[in-house]
Scaffold this active site. Structure first.
Site, mmCIF file in Angstrom:
data_model
loop_
_atom_site.group_PDB
_atom_site.id
_atom_site.type_symbol
_atom_site.label_atom_id
_atom_site.label_comp_id
_atom_site.label_asym_id
_atom_site.label_seq_id
_atom_site.Cartn_x
_atom_site.Cartn_y
_atom_site.Cartn_z
ATOM 1 N N HIS A 134 27.903 4.795 23.802
ATOM 2 C CA HIS A 134 27.686 3.361 23.614
ATOM 3 C C HIS A 134 27.258 3.010 22.193
ATOM 4 C CE1 HIS A 134 27.774 3.899 27.891
ATOM 5 N NE2 HIS A 134 26.586 4.478 27.931
ATOM 6 N N SER A 182 28.843 8.393 36.197
ATOM 7 C CA SER A 182 28.608 7.113 36.874
ATOM 8 C C SER A 182 29.653 6.089 36.428
ATOM 9 C CB SER A 182 27.196 6.616 36.547
ATOM 10 O OG SER A 182 27.068 6.386 35.145
ATOM 11 N N ASP A 225 34.601 8.592 15.702
ATOM 12 C CA ASP A 225 35.443 9.002 14.567
ATOM 13 C C ASP A 225 35.900 10.454 14.720
ATOM 14 O OD1 ASP A 225 35.283 6.562 13.298
ATOM 15 O OD2 ASP A 225 33.888 7.209 11.744
ATOM 16 N N TYR A 264 23.220 10.676 39.281
ATOM 17 C CA TYR A 264 23.996 11.775 38.696
ATOM 18 C C TYR A 264 24.184 12.969 39.641
ATOM 19 C CZ TYR A 264 23.155 9.125 34.421
ATOM 20 O OH TYR A 264 23.113 8.126 33.478
ATOM 21 N N HIS A 314 32.704 9.783 32.401
ATOM 22 C CA HIS A 314 31.331 9.432 32.783
ATOM 23 C C HIS A 314 31.153 9.719 34.260
ATOM 24 C CE1 HIS A 314 30.562 7.701 28.944
ATOM 25 N NE2 HIS A 314 31.704 7.069 29.023
ATOM 26 N N ARG A 339 25.588 -0.352 28.668
ATOM 27 C CA ARG A 339 26.474 0.797 28.960
ATOM 28 C C ARG A 339 27.940 0.385 29.094
ATOM 29 N NH1 ARG A 339 22.697 4.839 30.342
ATOM 30 N NH2 ARG A 339 20.816 3.931 31.204
ATOM 31 N N ASN A 362 31.984 13.947 27.690
ATOM 32 C CA ASN A 362 31.013 12.981 28.189
ATOM 33 C C ASN A 362 29.934 12.887 27.113
ATOM 34 O OD1 ASN A 362 29.099 11.439 29.441
ATOM 35 N ND2 ASN A 362 29.090 12.609 31.356
HETATM 36 C C1 DQA Z 1 26.774 8.851 31.449
HETATM 37 C C2 DQA Z 1 26.523 7.345 31.387
HETATM 38 C C3 DQA Z 1 25.721 6.970 30.161
HETATM 39 O O1 DQA Z 1 25.500 5.563 30.116
HETATM 40 C C4 DQA Z 1 24.376 7.658 30.197
HETATM 41 O O2 DQA Z 1 23.647 7.376 29.018
HETATM 42 C C5 DQA Z 1 24.464 9.117 30.438
HETATM 43 C C6 DQA Z 1 25.473 9.631 31.355
HETATM 44 C C7 DQA Z 1 27.483 9.276 32.735
HETATM 45 O O3 DQA Z 1 27.977 10.388 32.778
HETATM 46 O O4 DQA Z 1 27.501 8.514 33.713
HETATM 47 O O5 DQA Z 1 23.647 9.888 29.944
HETATM 48 O O6 DQA Z 1 27.617 9.217 30.359
#
Ligand code: DQA
Length: 142
Positions: A78, A100, A85, A23, A98, A109, A72
């Site tokens: 997930h 990542s 909704d 991150y 996201h 994920r 985000n």
């Molecule tokens: C995330 C990806 C998600 O799978 C993870 O739980 C996060 C961050 C991302 O920004 O890459 O907390 O949303």
């Protein structure tokens, strides 16, 4: 002025110290200052919560008062039909994000329950994805 709310979900308050190899090492507070300086033409709001229901309420609130939501939802992406909704319910244009590339990571994920209600989605650009989303908004690309 175009009104944009960035909404971050659980554990994103730990950006900068949370798994920096995934991150990055920038805190969101630092990054937000840069975004505000770089996008002076946008009316930018920021909200973060670790609590699912609070995120639903924030989407409802910003979703009727703002033009865009950049969301985000982190791990709730997930799992949370309630957050999906809420995204579907509001008139604001939603952009999913996201940091990542969730599709290169663990299988759990790979499901994004929000994506089908978003106008566009960004993933895998690191924290700079937020700037890319704001640039697309300012340019009228989304
Ligand atoms: C995330 C990806 C998600 O799978 C993870 O739980 C996060 C961050 C991302 O920004 O890459 O907390 O949303």
């Amino acid at each position: 002025m175009i009104k944009v709310a960035i909404i971050n979900g659980p554990n994103l308050n730990l950006l900068g110290k949370r798994q920096p190899e995934i991150y990055g090492s920038t805190t969101f507070d630092e990054y937000l200052e840069k975004l505000k300086a770089d996008f002076e033409d946008l009316d930018l709001s920021y909200y973060q919560s670790n609590v699912e229901g609070e995120l639903v309420t924030a989407i409802q609130d910003y979703g009727f008062s703002h033009d865009y939501i950049v969301i985000n939802a982190a791990a709730y992406t997930h799992t949370s039909i309630a957050i999906a909704d809420a995204v579907a319910a509001v008139p604001a244009t939603c952009i999913g994000l996201h940091i990542s590339n969730i599709y290169k990571r663990e299988e759990e994920r790979h499901v994004d329950l929000l994506a089908k209600y978003c106008k566009a989605c960004l993933f895998g650009f690191g924290i700079e994805g937020y700037a890319l989303a704001l640039r697309a908004i300012t340019q009228g690309d989304v």
